[in-house]
Design a protein around this motif. Structure first.
Motif, PDB file in Angstrom:
ATOM      1  N   TRP A   1       8.833 -15.189  90.164  1.00 43.92           N
ATOM      2  CA  TRP A   1       8.524 -16.583  89.830  1.00 43.92           C
ATOM      3  C   TRP A   1       9.439 -17.527  90.610  1.00 43.92           C
ATOM      4  O   TRP A   1       8.995 -18.592  91.040  1.00 43.92           O
ATOM      5  CB  TRP A   1       8.604 -16.846  88.330  1.00 43.92           C
ATOM      6  CG  TRP A   1       9.991 -16.784  87.736  1.00 43.92           C
ATOM      7  CD1 TRP A   1      10.572 -15.711  87.116  1.00 43.92           C
ATOM      8  CD2 TRP A   1      10.966 -17.828  87.726  1.00 43.92           C
ATOM      9  NE1 TRP A   1      11.840 -16.018  86.724  1.00 43.92           N
ATOM     10  CE2 TRP A   1      12.112 -17.323  87.081  1.00 43.92           C
ATOM     11  CE3 TRP A   1      10.987 -19.135  88.196  1.00 43.92           C
ATOM     12  CZ2 TRP A   1      13.267 -18.080  86.890  1.00 43.92           C
ATOM     13  CZ3 TRP A   1      12.139 -19.897  88.004  1.00 43.92           C
ATOM     14  CH2 TRP A   1      13.261 -19.364  87.362  1.00 43.92           C
TER      15      TRP A   1
ATOM     16  N   PHE B   1       9.039 -19.020  82.575  1.00 47.10           N
ATOM     17  CA  PHE B   1       8.647 -18.262  83.760  1.00 47.10           C
ATOM     18  C   PHE B   1       9.337 -16.901  83.788  1.00 47.10           C
ATOM     19  O   PHE B   1       8.734 -15.889  84.132  1.00 47.10           O
ATOM     20  CB  PHE B   1       8.961 -19.054  85.028  1.00 47.10           C
ATOM     21  CG  PHE B   1       8.061 -20.230  85.215  1.00 47.10           C
ATOM     22  CD1 PHE B   1       6.801 -20.079  85.764  1.00 47.10           C
ATOM     23  CD2 PHE B   1       8.459 -21.494  84.819  1.00 47.10           C
ATOM     24  CE1 PHE B   1       5.950 -21.155  85.916  1.00 47.10           C
ATOM     25  CE2 PHE B   1       7.621 -22.586  84.969  1.00 47.10           C
ATOM     26  CZ  PHE B   1       6.365 -22.417  85.516  1.00 47.10           C
TER      27      PHE B   1
ATOM     28  N   GLN C   1       4.116 -12.719  87.242  1.00 47.14           N
ATOM     29  CA  GLN C   1       5.026 -13.308  88.214  1.00 47.14           C
ATOM     30  C   GLN C   1       4.608 -12.930  89.636  1.00 47.14           C
ATOM     31  O   GLN C   1       4.616 -13.763  90.542  1.00 47.14           O
ATOM     32  CB  GLN C   1       6.465 -12.838  87.960  1.00 47.14           C
ATOM     33  CG  GLN C   1       7.074 -13.377  86.698  1.00 47.14           C
ATOM     34  CD  GLN C   1       8.536 -13.011  86.581  1.00 47.14           C
ATOM     35  OE1 GLN C   1       9.260 -12.980  87.572  1.00 47.14           O
ATOM     36  NE2 GLN C   1       8.984 -12.746  85.361  1.00 47.14           N
TER      37      GLN C   1
END
Length: 175
Positions: free
Chosen positions: A14, A64, A72
């Motif tokens: 991410w 995230f 991701q």
């Protein structure tokens, strides 16, 4: 992005996706200094008005970081594959935003999220609901507030706007 390979190897997917996005935005001559959040924050600080976030930056990053590796990796792959055409995409979105073309923005947001469907719940739906709960509670106190959120949170059936209206609140767009 000017990053060292060893540094990149240690980064979460991410975070690499964000790095690609940052380079893409810079290539499109966009700067966060000219973004809505920065401009509003600066104006409010200059006017001695309070500024408060609906969530902390650390909470945003944790969202995230908590995503499954598969999501991701999908984000990173999409960032890389979209990079060659990202400039025109960004310019289209900016033009749509400037015109207030909510329908076009909603279509684009839905299309982008559909390409990585697992992101909708944690990054949009759940956050919108949490924000709306805060805003509904805040409306019990007197005073005027301005709420600014990213464009993607303002479109669709689970948008902040739709949820506020569901709670009987009036929402007005400021141009």
């Amino acid at each position: 992005a000017g990053s060292d390979r060893d540094d990149v190897d240690r980064m979460a997917s991410w975070a690499l996706s964000f790095a690609v996005g940052t380079v893409t935005a810079a290539d499109a001559c966009l700067s966060s200094d000219n973004g809505v959040e920065t401009r509003l924050t600066n104006a409010f600080v200059a006017a001695h008005k309070p500024v408060r976030g609906l969530e902390a930056a650390s909470a945003q990053l944790a969202l995230f970081d908590d995503l499954p590796d598969s999501l991701q990796n999908q984000m990173l792959g999409k960032s890389i594959s979209d990079a060659p055409t990202a400039r025109e995409h960004i310019y289209d979105l900016v033009r749509q935003w400037a015109r207030g073309d909510v329908d076009a923005i909603a279509r684009k947001a839905a299309q982008d999220l559909a390409e990585t469907p697992g992101l909708i719940e944690p990054l949009v739906t759940r956050r919108n609901a949490a924000w709306v709960a805060q805003l509904v509670n805040r409306m019990d106190r007197p005073g005027t507030i301005l709420v600014a959120v990213g464009t993607g949170h303002l479109v669709g059936d689970a948008s902040v706007i739709a949820q506020l209206r569901h709670h009987g609140l009036s929402v007005t767009r400021i141009q």
